[in-house]
Design a protein around this motif. Structure first.
Motif, PDB file in Angstrom:
ATOM      1  N   GLY A  66       4.540 -17.666  33.290  1.00  0.00           N
ATOM      2  CA  GLY A  66       5.617 -16.916  32.651  1.00  0.00           C
ATOM      3  C   GLY A  66       6.146 -17.520  31.360  1.00  0.00           C
ATOM      4  N   ARG A  67       5.681 -18.684  30.989  1.00  0.00           N
ATOM      5  CA  ARG A  67       6.154 -19.321  29.753  1.00  0.00           C
ATOM      6  C   ARG A  67       5.047 -19.275  28.713  1.00  0.00           C
ATOM      7  N   GLY A 116       7.619 -14.122  26.183  1.00  0.00           N
ATOM      8  CA  GLY A 116       8.098 -15.433  26.652  1.00  0.00           C
ATOM      9  C   GLY A 116       9.496 -15.734  26.138  1.00  0.00           C
ATOM     10  N   LYS A 169      12.102 -13.761  28.054  1.00  0.00           N
ATOM     11  CA  LYS A 169      12.295 -14.290  29.413  1.00  0.00           C
ATOM     12  C   LYS A 169      13.321 -15.412  29.393  1.00  0.00           C
ATOM     13  N   ASP A 170      13.220 -16.261  28.389  1.00  0.00           N
ATOM     14  CA  ASP A 170      14.140 -17.402  28.275  1.00  0.00           C
ATOM     15  C   ASP A 170      15.489 -16.986  27.720  1.00  0.00           C
ATOM     16  N   PRO A 193      17.220 -13.375  26.880  1.00  0.00           N
ATOM     17  CA  PRO A 193      17.096 -11.912  26.844  1.00  0.00           C
ATOM     18  C   PRO A 193      17.853 -11.253  25.686  1.00  0.00           C
TER      19      PRO A 193
END
Ligand code: FES
Ligand code: FES
Length: 152
Positions: free
Chosen positions: A53-54, A111, A114-115, A117
């Protein structure tokens, strides 16, 4: 050595050389050729994929380091003929021209969100500074990422 990697939702086990880079594993072993190789100095970001996910530059990661982990490439984003919101935003905002950087840009942008938004424009520019685009001048790419952030 044997590696078992979940690639785009499917677990696969392959025999690889311990020095094999993840980008070469994806392109040559998995035959997933969307992630590109644009430099030999870990600087262009064309090879960006998600690892658990990163976003990572897959030319800086060994396939062996992905053993037991999940790798996501741009090939897995569209489902049932529908573009992922980030892909749709790049299209809507004209965030690509030749498309060479686009798989990496899209994955780096996913990515980022995700970190963070709800990034500011400056945060988007800073997060994507490791991804080079020789065509667009970046403005439309930044607009695309911000438009996805605003949708969520
Ligand atoms: Fe340029 Fe990976 S190929 S950063
Ligand atoms: Fe051509 Fe970015 S669209 S390098």
């Amino acid at each position: 050595m044997k590696v078992t990697i979940n690639v785009n939702g499917e677990e696969r086990t392959d025999e690889v050389e311990s020095r094999l880079l993840l980008i070469h594993y994806l392109r040559e072993v998995c035959e997933l050729r969307a992630a590109n190789i644009g430099c030999d100095s870990s600087s262009c970001g064309a090879c960006t994929v998600l690892l658990d996910g990163r976003s990572v530059k897959s030319c800086t990661v060994l396939a062996a380091q992905a053993d037991g982990h999940e790798v996501t490439t741009v090939e897995s984003l569209a489902t049932a003929g529908e573009l992922h919101p980030m892909q749709a935003a790049f299209r809507a905002e004209h965030g690509l021209q030749c498309g060479f950087c686009t798989p990496g840009m899209v994955m780096a942008s996913i990515g980022l969100l995700k970190d963070n938004p709800s990034p500011t424009e400056a945060e988007v520019r800073s997060a994507l500074e490791g991804n080079y685009c020789r065509c667009t001048g970046y403005h439309n790419i930044v607009r695309a990422v911000l438009s996805v952030a605003q949708q969520s």
